[in-house]
Design an enzyme around this catalytic site. Structure first.
Site, PDB file in Angstrom:
ATOM      1  N   LYS A  22       0.858  -1.212   0.000  1.00 11.68           N
ATOM      2  CA  LYS A  22       0.000   0.000   0.000  1.00 11.68           C
ATOM      3  C   LYS A  22       0.881   1.246   0.000  1.00 11.68           C
ATOM      4  O   LYS A  22       0.691   2.158  -0.799  1.00 11.68           O
ATOM      5  CB  LYS A  22      -0.889   0.000   1.235  1.00 11.68           C
ATOM      6  CG  LYS A  22      -1.502   1.354   1.579  1.00 11.68           C
ATOM      7  CD  LYS A  22      -2.365   1.344   2.804  1.00 11.68           C
ATOM      8  CE  LYS A  22      -1.647   1.567   4.098  1.00 11.68           C
ATOM      9  NZ  LYS A  22      -1.307   2.955   4.426  1.00 11.68           N
ATOM     10  N   ASN A  23       1.870   1.285   0.904  1.00 10.63           N
ATOM     11  CA  ASN A  23       2.641   2.520   1.084  1.00 10.63           C
ATOM     12  C   ASN A  23       3.604   2.787  -0.059  1.00 10.63           C
ATOM     13  O   ASN A  23       4.031   3.935  -0.246  1.00 10.63           O
ATOM     14  CB  ASN A  23       3.353   2.508   2.434  1.00 10.63           C
ATOM     15  CG  ASN A  23       2.349   2.652   3.572  1.00 10.63           C
ATOM     16  OD1 ASN A  23       1.178   2.982   3.331  1.00 10.63           O
ATOM     17  ND2 ASN A  23       2.775   2.384   4.781  1.00 10.63           N
ATOM     18  N   CYS A 118      -5.146  13.131  12.473  1.00  8.82           N
ATOM     19  CA  CYS A 118      -5.069  11.689  12.238  1.00  8.82           C
ATOM     20  C   CYS A 118      -5.137  11.025  13.617  1.00  8.82           C
ATOM     21  O   CYS A 118      -4.639  11.563  14.599  1.00  8.82           O
ATOM     22  CB  CYS A 118      -3.745  11.373  11.533  1.00  8.82           C
ATOM     23  SG  CYS A 118      -3.371   9.619  11.537  1.00  8.82           S
ATOM     24  N   ARG A 123       0.891  14.498  12.974  1.00 14.33           N
ATOM     25  CA  ARG A 123       1.406  14.232  11.627  1.00 14.33           C
ATOM     26  C   ARG A 123       1.441  15.496  10.750  1.00 14.33           C
ATOM     27  O   ARG A 123       0.792  15.589   9.719  1.00 14.33           O
ATOM     28  CB  ARG A 123       0.606  13.119  10.959  1.00 14.33           C
ATOM     29  CG  ARG A 123       0.674  11.845  11.797  1.00 14.33           C
ATOM     30  CD  ARG A 123      -0.026  10.704  11.170  1.00 14.33           C
ATOM     31  NE  ARG A 123       0.740  10.184  10.028  1.00 14.33           N
ATOM     32  CZ  ARG A 123       0.268   9.222   9.236  1.00 14.33           C
ATOM     33  NH1 ARG A 123      -0.924   8.733   9.449  1.00 14.33           N
ATOM     34  NH2 ARG A 123       0.986   8.796   8.212  1.00 14.33           N
ATOM     35  N   VAL A 125       2.943  18.401   8.137  1.00 13.47           N
ATOM     36  CA  VAL A 125       3.640  18.266   6.849  1.00 13.47           C
ATOM     37  C   VAL A 125       4.662  19.396   6.683  1.00 13.47           C
ATOM     38  O   VAL A 125       5.063  19.736   5.567  1.00 13.47           O
ATOM     39  CB  VAL A 125       2.651  18.240   5.662  1.00 13.47           C
ATOM     40  CG1 VAL A 125       1.812  16.974   5.678  1.00 13.47           C
ATOM     41  CG2 VAL A 125       1.744  19.485   5.681  1.00 13.47           C
ATOM     42  N   ASP A 308       4.584   0.463  12.176  1.00 11.06           N
ATOM     43  CA  ASP A 308       3.365  -0.109  11.598  1.00 11.06           C
ATOM     44  C   ASP A 308       3.138  -1.561  12.014  1.00 11.06           C
ATOM     45  O   ASP A 308       2.099  -2.128  11.674  1.00 11.06           O
ATOM     46  CB  ASP A 308       3.419  -0.039  10.069  1.00 11.06           C
ATOM     47  CG  ASP A 308       3.334   1.399   9.588  1.00 11.06           C
ATOM     48  OD1 ASP A 308       3.596   1.634   8.399  1.00 11.06           O
ATOM     49  OD2 ASP A 308       3.051   2.282  10.412  1.00 11.06           O
ATOM     50  N   ARG A 400      -8.622  -0.103   4.571  1.00 11.87           N
ATOM     51  CA  ARG A 400      -7.667   0.864   4.025  1.00 11.87           C
ATOM     52  C   ARG A 400      -6.349   0.188   3.665  1.00 11.87           C
ATOM     53  O   ARG A 400      -5.668   0.595   2.744  1.00 11.87           O
ATOM     54  CB  ARG A 400      -7.380   1.955   5.061  1.00 11.87           C
ATOM     55  CG  ARG A 400      -8.585   2.761   5.452  1.00 11.87           C
ATOM     56  CD  ARG A 400      -8.167   3.969   6.263  1.00 11.87           C
ATOM     57  NE  ARG A 400      -7.102   4.674   5.561  1.00 11.87           N
ATOM     58  CZ  ARG A 400      -6.444   5.706   6.105  1.00 11.87           C
ATOM     59  NH1 ARG A 400      -6.729   6.113   7.313  1.00 11.87           N
ATOM     60  NH2 ARG A 400      -5.491   6.320   5.436  1.00 11.87           N
TER      61      ARG A 400
HETATM   62  C1  EPZ Z   1       4.569   6.839   6.344  1.00 11.46           C
HETATM   63  O1  EPZ Z   1       3.828   7.904   6.903  1.00 11.46           O
HETATM   64  C2  EPZ Z   1       3.602   5.675   6.243  1.00 11.46           C
HETATM   65  N1  EPZ Z   1       2.488   6.027   5.374  1.00 11.46           N
HETATM   66  C3  EPZ Z   1       3.075   5.320   7.640  1.00 11.46           C
HETATM   67  O2  EPZ Z   1       2.227   4.182   7.505  1.00 11.46           O
HETATM   68  C4  EPZ Z   1       4.259   4.970   8.536  1.00 11.46           C
HETATM   69  O3  EPZ Z   1       3.787   4.695   9.836  1.00 11.46           O
HETATM   70  C5  EPZ Z   1       5.241   6.142   8.563  1.00 11.46           C
HETATM   71  O4  EPZ Z   1       5.658   6.471   7.211  1.00 11.46           O
HETATM   72  C6  EPZ Z   1       6.481   5.836   9.383  1.00 11.46           C
HETATM   73  O5  EPZ Z   1       7.121   4.696   8.865  1.00 11.46           O
HETATM   74  C7  EPZ Z   1       2.670   5.980   4.035  1.00 11.46           C
HETATM   75  O6  EPZ Z   1       3.738   5.665   3.543  1.00 11.46           O
HETATM   76  C8  EPZ Z   1       1.477   6.332   3.186  1.00 11.46           C
HETATM   77  P1  EPZ Z   1       6.757  10.135   8.393  1.00 11.46           P
HETATM   78  P2  EPZ Z   1       4.454   9.409   6.889  1.00 11.46           P
HETATM   79  O7  EPZ Z   1       6.718  11.401   7.624  1.00 11.46           O
HETATM   80  O8  EPZ Z   1       5.262   9.611   5.678  1.00 11.46           O
HETATM   81  C9  EPZ Z   1       6.988  13.509  11.689  1.00 11.46           C
HETATM   82  C10 EPZ Z   1       0.315   2.888   7.826  1.00 11.46           C
HETATM   83  O9  EPZ Z   1      -0.157   2.376   8.849  1.00 11.46           O
HETATM   84  N2  EPZ Z   1       6.843  14.480  10.580  1.00 11.46           N
HETATM   85  O10 EPZ Z   1       7.896   9.192   8.175  1.00 11.46           O
HETATM   86  O11 EPZ Z   1       3.342  10.347   7.182  1.00 11.46           O
HETATM   87  C11 EPZ Z   1       5.738  12.688  11.908  1.00 11.46           C
HETATM   88  O12 EPZ Z   1       4.814  13.386  12.730  1.00 11.46           O
HETATM   89  C12 EPZ Z   1       0.849   4.298   7.873  1.00 11.46           C
HETATM   90  O13 EPZ Z   1       0.434   2.308   6.713  1.00 11.46           O
HETATM   91  C13 EPZ Z   1       6.917  15.835  10.859  1.00 11.46           C
HETATM   92  O14 EPZ Z   1       7.100  16.240  12.010  1.00 11.46           O
HETATM   93  O15 EPZ Z   1       5.404   9.326   8.161  1.00 11.46           O
HETATM   94  C14 EPZ Z   1       6.266  11.454  12.570  1.00 11.46           C
HETATM   95  O16 EPZ Z   1       6.437  11.697  13.944  1.00 11.46           O
HETATM   96  C15 EPZ Z   1       0.616   4.962   9.211  1.00 11.46           C
HETATM   97  N3  EPZ Z   1       6.785  16.732   9.833  1.00 11.46           N
HETATM   98  C16 EPZ Z   1       7.644  11.269  11.929  1.00 11.46           C
HETATM   99  O17 EPZ Z   1       7.967  12.527  11.319  1.00 11.46           O
HETATM  100  C17 EPZ Z   1       6.592  16.324   8.541  1.00 11.46           C
HETATM  101  O18 EPZ Z   1       6.495  17.185   7.635  1.00 11.46           O
HETATM  102  C18 EPZ Z   1       7.687  10.213  10.838  1.00 11.46           C
HETATM  103  O19 EPZ Z   1       6.627  10.479   9.939  1.00 11.46           O
HETATM  104  C19 EPZ Z   1       6.513  14.934   8.287  1.00 11.46           C
HETATM  105  C20 EPZ Z   1       6.644  14.035   9.309  1.00 11.46           C
END
Ligand code: EPZ
Length: 421
Positions: A22-23, A118, A123, A125, A308, A400
């Site tokens: 999925k990811n 969420c 989370r 961006v 995850d 999902r």
């Molecule tokens: C990806 O989410 C995955 N989703 C998530 O899977 C997964 O848990 C996560 O990576 C961590 O491995 C997809 O790939 C679609 P991050 P993402 O940016 O990219 C912080 C599932 O269950 N952060 O690596 O959103 C954030 O808050 C889902 O399949 C910021 O602060 O995760 C977190 O604490 C859930 N600012 C950390 O970084 C930002 O701009 C890691 O988040 C971006 C992230």
């Protein structure tokens, strides 16, 4: 809303085929925006998140076609008629933010709704946005939307991500493929889905070095071509189903599973007493015959223990012969499965980002509620081992990220069925 009923206590035996990730797919699909030619993805999973991304790309003017029961998706973005990713789609699926980088890179502008809240954490961006600004994009946040513009195109940058972020790495790598000059991205996430995206982008004519390492270098090109790319196997689905025979007893072969994608998880699972064997075409897991041993888990960015798979591992550890500690270091609210597992008799205490799980002799089936994607499957795993019937509500969370859960598990002997209300 549908519910899932499980009669627990059945040892599993059989084979489960692991689907495409999925990811990975949620990053590969927006890559189609970078080219006027069609991008074809094979081995795509049939999931509601994938359908939401299809809906979003179609709303931008892409032609999106699903073939062979949606195992093949072709996306043609030769004309982008709309540059606005609307809130009513984006709010359904946070990965929608991944259209931002490609749209700005290709079209010089984009209006993308902020993803909003969420269940598992804030989370934000902000890193996606700060990196795009560093590449020369003008950004304004207004009425819940990100207004982005780069009329002279994006400029290459030497940028260090302040936090390891999967999505930000994917967004900016895609944006950099069409930026002017050599972009160097440091402190990149190392997840296999990022490497899979880069392989596809290189197949589209992008010039990328260092995929899967902390430093990725991208030499921008003027345009990309189409491609046909097979989506990498889903390591989170693999880890999830490796836990099924571990919690229920028995033996399951995970066809297509790649042990190299789940090394840290697999090591931890073996420490609980399960027997894990890597075979040519997949992974074989046998449940322990001497009980489940406690382990301590600390979630980390790849190649560490995946966040995850934390909820799913917790389900197993509720039945261990001792006390386990789980530290959730990636998201601030990812223990919502704990109170639901406690309804089944689990002994879990949560303190901030740490959960302590004292193993109990058995779990008892009960009505429980899914709260997020990975929590929902952890309840299913617990129900497989629990005595009696478990009824899981709000299973739309499950749809999902897991396809055909009831058929995959019932093929291994589980007494599981889905009822539509
Ligand atoms: C990806 O989410 C995955 N989703 C998530 O899977 C997964 O848990 C996560 O990576 C961590 O491995 C997809 O790939 C679609 P991050 P993402 O940016 O990219 C912080 C599932 O269950 N952060 O690596 O959103 C954030 O808050 C889902 O399949 C910021 O602060 O995760 C977190 O604490 C859930 N600012 C950390 O970084 C930002 O701009 C890691 O988040 C971006 C992230």
């Amino acid at each position: 809303m549908d519910r899932i009923l499980i009669e627990g206590g059945v040892q599993l035996s059989g084979e489960i085929s692991i689907s495409g990730a999925k990811n990975a797919c949620l990053a590969l699909m927006p890559a189609a925006l970078l080219t006027r030619q069609p991008l074809t993805l094979t081995n795509t999973p049939f999931l509601s998140d994938i359908n939401t991304m299809r809906e979003l790309l179609a709303s931008l003017g892409c032609e999106v076609a699903g073939l062979q029961n949606n195992r093949i998706i072709t996306i043609a973005a030769d004309k982008i008629s709309n540059h606005i990713a609307k809130y009513d789609i984006v709010r359904k699926m946070r990965a929608s933010i991944l259209v931002l980088g490609p749209l700005v890179a290709r079209e010089g502008k984009a209006v993308v709704s902020l993803p909003g809240g969420c269940a598992i954490g804030a989370r934000p961006v902000d890193i996606h946005l700060s990196a795009l600004q560093a590449m020369g994009a003008d950004l304004e946040l207004k009425e819940g939307y990100i207004f982005a513009e780069a009329t002279r195109g994006l400029q290459a940058v030497d940028y260090t991500f302040p936090v390891v972020s999967v999505g930000a790495t994917e967004n900016i790598v895609m944006a950099a493929t069409l930026a002017k000059g050599k972009t160097i991205l440091r402190n990149c996430a190392l997840e296999p889905e990022i490497k899979d995206l880069c392989v596809c982008l290189v197949g589209m004519g992008a010039k990328i070095q260092g995929a899967g390492t902390p430093t990725i270098t991208i030499d921008g090109v003027s345009e990309l071509t189409g491609n046909t790319h097979s989506v990498i196997v889903d390591r989170i689905e693999l880890g999830t189903y490796m836990l099924a025979p571990a919690i229920s007893g028995g033996e399951v072969f995970l066809r297509g599973g790649r042990i190299d994608l789940v090394e840290s998880f697999s090591k931890m699972l073996s420490k609980t007493g399960a027997n894990v064997t890597a075979l040519d075409e997949g992974v074989l897991v046998k449940g322990s015959t001497d009980g489940i041993l406690p382990v301590n888990i600390s979630t980390e960015p790849y190649p560490g223990f995946p966040t995850d798979l934390q909820a799913q591992m917790m389900a197993l550890l509720t039945l261990s012969q001792g006390t386990s500690k789980l530290e959730e270091n990636i998201f601030e609210n990812r223990f919502m499965h704990a109170p639901e597992l406690a309804r089944m008799g689990a002994n879990i205490s949560v303190e901030g980002g740490t959960a302590q799980v004292v193993g109990v002799a058995s779990l008892k089936g009960a009505p429980v509620m899914a709260t997020d994607l990975r929590a929902s499957i952890s309840l299913i795993l617990a129900a497989l081992a629990a005595r009696g019937q478990t009824v899981i509500s709000r299973v739309y969370h499950l749809d999902r990220g897991y396809e055909n859960v009831t058929s995959k598990l019932s093929a291994c002997g589980a007494k599981i069925k889905r009822i539509s209300s």
